[in-house]
Design a protein around this motif. Structure first.
Motif: not given
Length: 336
Positions: A262-267, A167-173
């Motif tokens: 989020l995708l950019n952080e993973l990249k 699961l990938v998301g910002f805090p409190n998602a």
């Protein structure tokens, strides 16, 4: 799993055993007063071995065991008898553990399978006894080889969670809430950010007694790939997931923009993460009506998506169907 019990990083000092010295014994018996050399070989020193175990989920058992010493080999004996080998020491770790040389940072091994082994520190070879050094010109050699010295190495063990879905998301998602609804896991849940500080795993039941593992990764913030917050610790656990399920709340200013951040952080952290299958779940959809959902669909990224509400139990079955279908496609691609 209590947050205080989750340990995903430890540094340990390993020392293998010394090899036993060979024997310098000369054969001396009543009927053979001047026998030749019969000294046996020394025993091998013990190895320090790392081994995978499905019964472990964390490195907690190594938190206070920072020194691992293998046994020394024994000396060779008379009549050609070899010394006993030193006792090997085995370090059991959960699947998904990486061992690195603490000084150079070199990756020594990755443990991903049950009972997979790797020798971190090899025991010293035992010395050869004097019986090996007898020659035509030297019938009574009174020397033997000493055993090899032990090997010292400082090792860093890092755990990367192995799961089918991350699961990938910002805090409190709503990641922890979703995991608590679809599995028996009981992560800490609250209405403020950063409730989850360690990954949580849950076994999700599916149709016909099928199941898959879902991992709740602590929330990512913008700049995490550059080390902002605890981002790199969190991102490490995403590398071993088969599928990445992005969770974006319906009340976000722009679902597509949050997804792209989020995708950019993973990249930035690891471009290879973009090769994984990606799914999108829009959470908290109980606050939406059919008209709002239809409007939002035009601003969604081009990946499979579904609307869910963990609290109202809306869209959960559809989400499981989407995940299972993607898992089957991924497994088929691997087999082909």
């Amino acid at each position: 799993m209590a947050s205080s019990n989750f340990v995903d990083y430890v540094k340990i000092f390993c020392r293998s055993g010394k090899g036993g010295p060979g024997s310098q014994h000369m054969r001396r018996e009543k009927s053979v007063p001047k026998g030749g050399p019969d000294g046996g070989d020394g025993g091998r020193g013990g190895h320090v071995i790392i081994k995978g175990s499905r019964n472990l989920w964390t490195l907690l058992h190594l938190k206070f065991k920072r020194h691992v010493f293998a046994g020394h080999g024994m000396s060779g004996g008379r009549q050609g008898s070899s010394g006993a080998q030193g006792e090997d020491k085995t370090i059991y770790v959960p699947l998904g553990t990486i061992a690195k040389d603490a000084e150079t940072g070199e990756v020594l091994c990755e443990i991903t399978d049950e009972d997979q082994e790797f020798v971190l520190a090899r025991g010293g070879m035992g010395g050869r006894g004097n019986m090996h050094f007898k020659t035509a010109t030297n019938q009574t050699p009174r020397y033997a080889q000493p055993g090899q010295e032990s090997i010292d190495i400082a090792v860093i063990l890092e755990l990367k969670i192995l799961a089918d879905v991350g699961l990938v998301g910002f805090p409190n998602a709503g990641k922890s809430t979703l995991l608590s609804v679809v599995s028996a896991a009981k992560p800490e849940i609250a209405d403020y950010p950063f409730t989850t500080l360690v990954p949580n795993l849950g076994m999700v039941s599916y149709r016909d007694h099928k199941s898959f593992v879902m991992a709740d990764i602590p929330g990512i913030i913008e700049g995490a790939s550059q080390g902002k917050g605890l981002g790199i610790r969190f991102l490490r656990h995403i590398e071993r997931n088969s599928i990445l399920l992005f969770l974006v709340p319906a009340d976000a200013d722009s679902i597509k923009k949050e997804y792209e951040i989020l995708l950019n952080e993973l990249k930035n952290y690891n471009p290879e993460l973009l090769d994984k299958q990606r799914l999108l779940a829009i959470s908290k959809c109980d606050m939406l009506d059919a008209e709002l959902m239809a409007e939002m669909k035009s601003d969604l990224p081009d990946i499979p998506y579904t609307f869910i509400s963990s609290v109202a139990n809306v869209g959960i079955i559809e989400l499981k169907d989407m995940i299972w279908k993607t898992l089957e496609e991924s497994n088929k691609d691997i087999i082909d």
